[in-house]
Design a protein around this motif. Structure first.
Motif, short mmCIF file in Angstrom:
data_model
loop_
_atom_site.label_atom_id
_atom_site.label_comp_id
_atom_site.label_asym_id
_atom_site.label_seq_id
_atom_site.Cartn_x
_atom_site.Cartn_y
_atom_site.Cartn_z
N PHE A 64 3.36 1.89 -1.97
CA PHE A 64 3.87 2.19 -3.30
C PHE A 64 2.84 2.97 -4.11
O PHE A 64 1.63 2.83 -3.92
CB PHE A 64 4.23 0.89 -4.03
N VAL A 65 3.36 3.75 -5.06
CA VAL A 65 2.47 4.55 -5.91
C VAL A 65 1.72 3.65 -6.88
O VAL A 65 0.51 3.79 -7.06
CB VAL A 65 3.30 5.61 -6.68
N TYR A 66 2.42 2.74 -7.50
CA TYR A 66 1.78 1.81 -8.44
C TYR A 66 1.24 0.62 -7.65
O TYR A 66 1.97 -0.06 -6.95
CB TYR A 66 2.78 1.34 -9.49
N ARG A 67 -0.03 0.38 -7.77
CA ARG A 67 -0.69 -0.68 -7.01
C ARG A 67 -0.51 -2.04 -7.67
O ARG A 67 -0.59 -2.17 -8.88
CB ARG A 67 -2.19 -0.39 -6.90
N VAL A 68 -0.26 -3.02 -6.84
CA VAL A 68 -0.13 -4.40 -7.29
C VAL A 68 -1.11 -5.23 -6.46
O VAL A 68 -1.15 -5.12 -5.23
CB VAL A 68 1.30 -4.92 -7.09
N THR A 69 -1.87 -6.04 -7.14
CA THR A 69 -2.80 -6.90 -6.40
C THR A 69 -2.11 -8.21 -6.02
O THR A 69 -1.23 -8.69 -6.73
CB THR A 69 -4.05 -7.22 -7.24
N ASN A 77 0.81 -1.22 0.00
CA ASN A 77 0.00 0.00 0.00
C ASN A 77 0.85 1.27 0.00
O ASN A 77 0.35 2.34 -0.32
CB ASN A 77 -0.96 0.03 1.19
#
Length: 123
Positions: A78-83, A76
């Protein structure tokens, strides 16, 4: 980080191997009786491996929620979200069980190949 991870996995494998040795040593008479009654090496190996891998599966089931929560908090930031995909946990579980099985299999097969006469001679 890689070296410390490898050292931690090696120490965990040593602990698992010693647990397998302890379980095989404490059940040596049972293994001898089963061999005399006609049990095959594969059935004895499956019996001992099942008991040890049960602990690995229980530990992994306990670690999944903690790992998911920690990864969710970390990702959470990080700017770029990873699921987080369940496949990651399935792959980690498969690698954990494979590593545990390889660690335990040597001791389990060696104890199932032992001569039952040596273990039951003094009974």
């Amino acid at each position: 980080m890689l070296y410390f991870t490898l050292i931690a996995v090696f120490i965990a494998c040593l602990g698992l191997y010693s647990l397998a040795a302890l379980m095989a040593e404490s059940r040596i008479k049972e293994i001898g009786v089963r061999k005399i009654l006609g049990a095959s090496v594969s059935s004895i190996s499956l019996l001992l491996s099942k008991d040890l891998l049960k602990f690995v599966v229980i530990g992994f089931a306990i670690a999944i929620p903690a790992g998911y929560y920690a990864m969710e908090l970390w990702l959470n930031d990080f700017v770029y979200r990873v699921t987080i995909v369940p496949g990651f946990f399935l792959a980690a579980g498969a690698m954990t069980i494979l590593t545990a099985w390889i660690t335990v299999s040597y001791k389990v097969i060696r104890s199932s190949l032992s001569n039952p006469v040596d273990t039951l001679r003094y009974e």
